[in-house]
Design a protein around this motif. Structure first.
Motif, PDB file in Angstrom:
ATOM      1  N   SER A 182       0.819  -1.214   0.000  1.00  0.00           N
ATOM      2  CA  SER A 182       0.000   0.000   0.000  1.00  0.00           C
ATOM      3  C   SER A 182       0.853   1.265   0.000  1.00  0.00           C
ATOM      4  CB  SER A 182      -0.911   0.002   1.227  1.00  0.00           C
ATOM      5  OG  SER A 182      -0.155  -0.325   2.374  1.00  0.00           O
ATOM      6  N   GLN A 227       8.450   9.065  -3.613  1.00  0.00           N
ATOM      7  CA  GLN A 227       8.106  10.463  -3.310  1.00  0.00           C
ATOM      8  C   GLN A 227       9.151  10.895  -2.280  1.00  0.00           C
ATOM      9  OE1 GLN A 227       3.787  11.202  -2.342  1.00  0.00           O
ATOM     10  NE2 GLN A 227       4.614  11.700  -0.357  1.00  0.00           N
ATOM     11  N   MET A 229      10.889  13.372  -0.286  1.00  0.00           N
ATOM     12  CA  MET A 229      10.755  14.766   0.169  1.00  0.00           C
ATOM     13  C   MET A 229      11.550  15.033   1.422  1.00  0.00           C
ATOM     14  SD  MET A 229       6.768  15.435   0.148  1.00  0.00           S
ATOM     15  CE  MET A 229       5.770  14.862  -1.161  1.00  0.00           C
ATOM     16  N   VAL A 238       9.424  21.227   5.097  1.00  0.00           N
ATOM     17  CA  VAL A 238      10.029  20.934   3.795  1.00  0.00           C
ATOM     18  C   VAL A 238      10.795  22.154   3.276  1.00  0.00           C
ATOM     19  CG1 VAL A 238       9.485  20.347   1.395  1.00  0.00           C
ATOM     20  CG2 VAL A 238       8.311  19.180   3.255  1.00  0.00           C
ATOM     21  N   SER A 264      10.934   6.131   0.909  1.00  0.00           N
ATOM     22  CA  SER A 264      10.115   4.922   1.028  1.00  0.00           C
ATOM     23  C   SER A 264      10.090   4.186  -0.298  1.00  0.00           C
ATOM     24  CB  SER A 264       8.687   5.291   1.418  1.00  0.00           C
ATOM     25  OG  SER A 264       8.684   5.875   2.689  1.00  0.00           O
ATOM     26  N   TRP A 484       4.056   9.519   9.124  1.00  0.00           N
ATOM     27  CA  TRP A 484       4.383   9.889   7.734  1.00  0.00           C
ATOM     28  C   TRP A 484       3.175  10.616   7.089  1.00  0.00           C
ATOM     29  CZ3 TRP A 484       5.452   4.433   5.094  1.00  0.00           C
ATOM     30  CH2 TRP A 484       4.271   3.727   4.991  1.00  0.00           C
ATOM     31  N   GLY A 486       2.759  13.672   7.236  1.00  0.00           N
ATOM     32  CA  GLY A 486       2.381  14.785   8.116  1.00  0.00           C
ATOM     33  C   GLY A 486       1.933  14.282   9.482  1.00  0.00           C
TER      34      GLY A 486
HETATM   35  O1  UCC Z   1       7.044  10.981   1.771  1.00  0.00           O
HETATM   36  C1  UCC Z   1       6.774  10.451   2.777  1.00  0.00           C
HETATM   37  C2  UCC Z   1       6.616   8.982   2.969  1.00  0.00           C
HETATM   38  C3  UCC Z   1       6.023   8.377   1.838  1.00  0.00           C
HETATM   39  C4  UCC Z   1       5.209   7.216   2.209  1.00  0.00           C
HETATM   40  C5  UCC Z   1       3.847   7.372   1.698  1.00  0.00           C
HETATM   41  C6  UCC Z   1       2.895   6.445   2.323  1.00  0.00           C
HETATM   42  C7  UCC Z   1       1.540   6.996   2.294  1.00  0.00           C
HETATM   43  C8  UCC Z   1       0.520   6.209   2.967  1.00  0.00           C
HETATM   44  C9  UCC Z   1       0.594   4.770   2.798  1.00  0.00           C
HETATM   45  C10 UCC Z   1      -0.437   4.053   3.429  1.00  0.00           C
HETATM   46  C11 UCC Z   1      -0.032   2.728   3.918  1.00  0.00           C
HETATM   47  S1  UCC Z   1       6.515  11.240   4.155  1.00  0.00           S
HETATM   48  C12 UCC Z   1       6.725  12.910   3.718  1.00  0.00           C
HETATM   49  C13 UCC Z   1       5.547  13.501   3.966  1.00  0.00           C
HETATM   50  N1  UCC Z   1       5.793  14.903   4.123  1.00  0.00           N
HETATM   51  C14 UCC Z   1       4.816  15.663   4.450  1.00  0.00           C
HETATM   52  O2  UCC Z   1       3.697  15.267   4.573  1.00  0.00           O
HETATM   53  C15 UCC Z   1       5.160  17.105   4.626  1.00  0.00           C
HETATM   54  C16 UCC Z   1       4.670  17.636   5.941  1.00  0.00           C
HETATM   55  N2  UCC Z   1       4.693  19.085   5.890  1.00  0.00           N
HETATM   56  C17 UCC Z   1       3.624  19.789   5.448  1.00  0.00           C
HETATM   57  O3  UCC Z   1       2.579  19.225   5.144  1.00  0.00           O
HETATM   58  C18 UCC Z   1       3.797  21.276   5.352  1.00  0.00           C
HETATM   59  O4  UCC Z   1       2.599  21.835   5.811  1.00  0.00           O
HETATM   60  C19 UCC Z   1       4.047  21.730   3.872  1.00  0.00           C
HETATM   61  C20 UCC Z   1       5.409  21.257   3.453  1.00  0.00           C
HETATM   62  C21 UCC Z   1       3.026  21.195   2.897  1.00  0.00           C
HETATM   63  C22 UCC Z   1       3.934  23.255   3.788  1.00  0.00           C
HETATM   64  O5  UCC Z   1       5.024  23.877   4.324  1.00  0.00           O
HETATM   65  P1  UCC Z   1       5.272  25.483   4.157  1.00  0.00           P
HETATM   66  O6  UCC Z   1       6.578  25.702   3.548  1.00  0.00           O
HETATM   67  O7  UCC Z   1       5.005  26.151   5.464  1.00  0.00           O
HETATM   68  O8  UCC Z   1       4.184  25.884   3.081  1.00  0.00           O
HETATM   69  P2  UCC Z   1       3.297  27.164   2.885  1.00  0.00           P
HETATM   70  O9  UCC Z   1       4.184  28.314   2.554  1.00  0.00           O
HETATM   71  O10 UCC Z   1       2.316  27.370   3.972  1.00  0.00           O
HETATM   72  O11 UCC Z   1       2.516  26.688   1.602  1.00  0.00           O
HETATM   73  C23 UCC Z   1       3.082  26.672   0.326  1.00  0.00           C
HETATM   74  C24 UCC Z   1       1.914  26.587  -0.656  1.00  0.00           C
HETATM   75  C25 UCC Z   1       0.818  27.580  -0.315  1.00  0.00           C
HETATM   76  O12 UCC Z   1       0.165  27.905  -1.534  1.00  0.00           O
HETATM   77  P3  UCC Z   1       0.478  29.286  -2.323  1.00  0.00           P
HETATM   78  O13 UCC Z   1       1.928  29.247  -2.652  1.00  0.00           O
HETATM   79  O14 UCC Z   1      -0.382  29.213  -3.507  1.00  0.00           O
HETATM   80  O15 UCC Z   1       0.152  30.397  -1.386  1.00  0.00           O
HETATM   81  C26 UCC Z   1      -0.134  26.759   0.512  1.00  0.00           C
HETATM   82  O16 UCC Z   1      -1.437  27.246   0.535  1.00  0.00           O
HETATM   83  O17 UCC Z   1       1.293  25.295  -0.592  1.00  0.00           O
HETATM   84  C27 UCC Z   1      -0.076  25.433  -0.216  1.00  0.00           C
HETATM   85  N3  UCC Z   1      -0.409  24.321   0.636  1.00  0.00           N
HETATM   86  C28 UCC Z   1      -1.439  23.507   0.405  1.00  0.00           C
HETATM   87  N4  UCC Z   1      -2.369  23.484  -0.538  1.00  0.00           N
HETATM   88  C29 UCC Z   1       0.270  23.893   1.712  1.00  0.00           C
HETATM   89  N5  UCC Z   1      -0.305  22.791   2.197  1.00  0.00           N
HETATM   90  C30 UCC Z   1      -1.366  22.521   1.418  1.00  0.00           C
HETATM   91  C31 UCC Z   1      -2.353  21.498   1.385  1.00  0.00           C
HETATM   92  N6  UCC Z   1      -2.358  20.515   2.273  1.00  0.00           N
HETATM   93  N7  UCC Z   1      -3.280  21.521   0.416  1.00  0.00           N
HETATM   94  C32 UCC Z   1      -3.290  22.494  -0.501  1.00  0.00           C
END
Ligand code: UCC
Length: 633
Positions: A182, A227, A229, A238, A264, A484, A486
């Motif tokens: 998965s 993926q 990151m 990030v 991964s 993972w 987030g």
């Molecule tokens: O890769 C990984 C492991 C893979 C394994 C996958 C298995 C999956 C499940 C399997 C099931 C068995 S783990 C790596 C995962 N990494 C993350 O999830 C990253 C966690 N960090 C975040 O989520 C942060 O919130 C960031 C990196 C997304 C955002 O950080 P920043 O730098 O503070 O970002 P900003 O400046 O707030 O946002 C940048 C832009 C903005 O849009 P613009 O530029 O237009 O103003 C935000 O509104 O990105 C937009 N944005 C989003 N838009 C940020 N987050 C979102 C969102 N969730 N949806 C839409």
């Protein structure tokens, strides 16, 4: 020495099973062991477990049957939501796949855990070979996933917006038996979403080829995507963690140099990854705006790695079936995939997909352990009867059932919203709703899965703690769900981000959606739903009141309240989904009981904790004081 005596009278009075009323007394001098006499040895034939006579049977193992037929919630959601023609078309697929999971795939999944991947960095002569050795079972899962169209279904788009629901329903049957395949499938689906939305896919033959392979049902053509990151500074931030640099090449491609800390499923065929483009004088932009996304094929046509060195496989608590590695990118050939400096933005549609996968995996594991625990409860006898006949055990199963139904409905309904969005059929309200429920879904189902699976292990007693039952692995694997894609806090902040970025519109549509789901309950004959709706309505009103003031309180206040807010929104939303489901004309009494029980909990911990002063400056100070108590100054 301890001696056991029964207190039958107490047991009878409390109507407890006799054996639970045993008392333990220290052996007094008055207690006498029966004397052994040389003249009268124990009669040998009646001594059990003599020599190798251990008997043929200890405990019956739980059976995994047709996981679709046994899943009433999944079936009834699909019957309720899908147009009848779509339901009739996809049902045979789910029926036969449900049987295949029980008869074949469950065992292949266990094999993946028994034969973990290995990394062989050098050959016998000291040459760097970086071989990733994965099991036959792992490879078989790749073939199964391709044949069954686990990634392909939404992109084949046979049923418009319902194609996503079909995929998620099918994957919910598969994920918990996939031996963690998965994980690459989640990332592959994320990459598909990127390619589908990218204008470059049609014009760039390399992207077009990748797109067709990622959605192929032919195992010989099927690719998976990574993926990458996360870098050495960690995975949440990030923007500040990305150190990888991209050096432009004369032909328009790039060479990547960096270190990916968690990669991964490194056995994937391609990956999407982040890096900062270096200009001709060696400058690059820091922060979010400096990050771009790149496409990398992991291996060259001759099979060697593409400027990549596998440093080591990660030694993880769980998900050990997945070859997760530290990778040195030392001149990996790459193609710019996003717009320059829009890498973080480009990953966000992928995050929506992988977060949904995370949640369907959580619900899938919850349902599976419950199906196994239910089956086991009919086979396992204790205190003279099957454990299903012990009311306390059934109460435990019921509580797990409530959470599992809630998690399943939350996942399926979010898949419905995503299906509408990706086929351009979502209203503006539905798109906003999807934006806010995605992080809620991810954070809340992860926590529910960990708790439910832990409880599930207990339902098997000591067997739940024994490695080769496959049960402990489920708990280990669940633990990653809240990390993972987030962590809980990062996703709580994402909920706030969605509110701030839309000037509160996401919250507004959230409450509207809650209201409309509750309206259905007024027509229902189930009395349980009246009370459940009343509680939901009351809690939702309290929350609205709180938010009127809270949003003006400033960022620290909101950050402190963010996690409890996310929990509150999740509980309210799940409650409304359960009530809506139980209000359907074909709903069962069980559906109504589940909705009732769900709504009896504190639906709004953010209001409770606000009233308890958790988010005040004093509360903040108390947290720090207590946490740091005893720490050397
Ligand atoms: O890769 C990984 C492991 C893979 C394994 C996958 C298995 C999956 C499940 C399997 C099931 C068995 S783990 C790596 C995962 N990494 C993350 O999830 C990253 C966690 N960090 C975040 O989520 C942060 O919130 C960031 C990196 C997304 C955002 O950080 P920043 O730098 O503070 O970002 P900003 O400046 O707030 O946002 C940048 C832009 C903005 O849009 P613009 O530029 O237009 O103003 C935000 O509104 O990105 C937009 N944005 C989003 N838009 C940020 N987050 C979102 C969102 N969730 N949806 C839409």
């Amino acid at each position: 020495m301890w001696r056991v005596t029964s207190t039958f009278a107490l047991g009878e009075r409390l109507a407890l099973p006799t054996a639970t009323c045993l008392t333990f007394r220290y052996k007094s001098s008055a207690f006498q062991e029966p004397k052994k006499s040389r003249q009268q040895p124990y009669p040998q034939p009646s001594v059990p477990f003599r020599g190798a006579e251990r008997g043929s049977f200890f405990q019956e193992q739980p059976n995994v049957g047709n996981v679709y037929q046994e899943d009433v919630v999944l079936q009834s959601f699909l019957r309720r939501m899908l147009p009848d023609s779509v339901f009739q078309e996809i049902s045979p697929d789910l029926e036969s796949f449900g049987a295949r999971v029980g008869a074949e795939i469950h065992e292949v999944g266990l094999e993946c855990e028994r034969n973990l991947p290995e990394h062989k960095p050098f050959d016998a002569w000291g040459n760097r070979v970086d071989q990733l050795l994965t099991s036959e079972a792992w490879k078989k899962q790749k073939n199964i996933a391709a044949e069954e169209g686990i990634v392909a279904i939404p992109y084949e788009n046979k049923h418009g917006p319902w194609s996503r629901v079909h995929q998620v329903a099918k994957h919910m049957l598969y994920s918990s038996s996939s031996g963690l395949y998965s994980c690459p499938l989640a990332m592959t689906d994320g990459a598909m979403q990127f390619f589908r939305g990218s204008p470059k896919t049609a014009s760039n033959p390399i992207f077009a080829n990748a797109f067709s392979r990622l959605m192929s049902r032919d195992p010989s053509k099927f690719w998976t995507s990574g993926q990458w990151m996360t870098e050495r500074r960690g995975g949440s931030d990030v923007a500040n963690g990305t150190e990888t640099l991209a050096f432009p090449q004369p032909d328009g491609s790039y060479k990547l140099h960096g270190y990916k800390w968690f990669s991964s499923a490194t056995d994937s065929d391609m990956t999407l990854t982040l890096a900062r483009i270096v200009d001709p004088i060696g400058h690059y932009v820091q922060g979010t705006k400096g990050i771009s996304m790149f496409f990398v094929e992991v291996r060259k046509p001759d099979g060697s790695l593409n400027g990549i060195e596998v440093q080591k496989l990660k030694d993880k608590l769980g998900t050990r079936q997945v070859p997760t590695a530290e990778l040195l990118l030392d001149g990996a050939d790459a193609i710019l995939a996003s717009e320059e400096g829009r890498g973080v933005r480009a990953i966000t549609p992928m995050l929506t997909i992988t977060r949904l996968h995370n949640s369907l995996s959580a619900a899938s594991a919850m349902r599976k352990i419950l199906q196994m625990a239910r089956d086991y409860s009919l086979r396992r006898k204790a205190f003279g009867k099957a454990i299903i006949d012990h009311p306390l055990h059934v109460q435990t199963l019921h509580r797990m059932e409530v959470d599992t139904r809630g998690a399943q409905l939350f996942v399926l309904d979010t898949a419905r919203l995503l299906g509408l969005e990706e086929t351009n059929q979502a209203t503006e309200e539905e798109s906003l709703l999807l934006r806010i429920v995605t992080p809620l879904l991810k954070l809340y189902t992860a926590k529910m899965a960990i708790a439910t699976i832990s409880e599930g292990l207990e339902c098997f007693g000591g067997q739940g703690y024994i490695e080769d039952t496959g049960l402990p692995g489920m708990l280990r694997d669940a633990q990653v769900l809240s990390i993972w894609e987030g962590t809980t806090n990062i996703l709580s902040l994402d909920v706030l981000r969605s509110v701030v970025k839309t000037n509160g519109q996401t919250l507004q549509v959230f409450f509207n959606s809650l209201e409309s789901k509750l309206e259905a309950a007024s027509q229902s004959n189930f009395v349980e739903l009246k009370e459940a709706s009343k509680r939901l309505q009351g809690s939702s009103n309290n929350l609205k009141e709180l938010l009127k003031d809270a949003l003006n309180e400033g960022p620290t206040f909101m950050e402190l309240a963010g996690r409890d807010l996310a929990y509150s929104l999740s509980r309210l939303y799940i409650g409304s989904l359960l009530v809506e489901h139980a209000s359907w004309t074909e709903a069962t009494q069980g559906d109504a009981f589940v909705a009732q029980r769900w709504c009896e909990q504190d639906l709004c911990p953010v209001v409770t904790n606000f009233n308890n002063g958790h988010y005040s400056q004093t509360g903040q100070l108390q947290n720090r004081t207590t946490v740091m108590e005893g720490y050397p100054q």
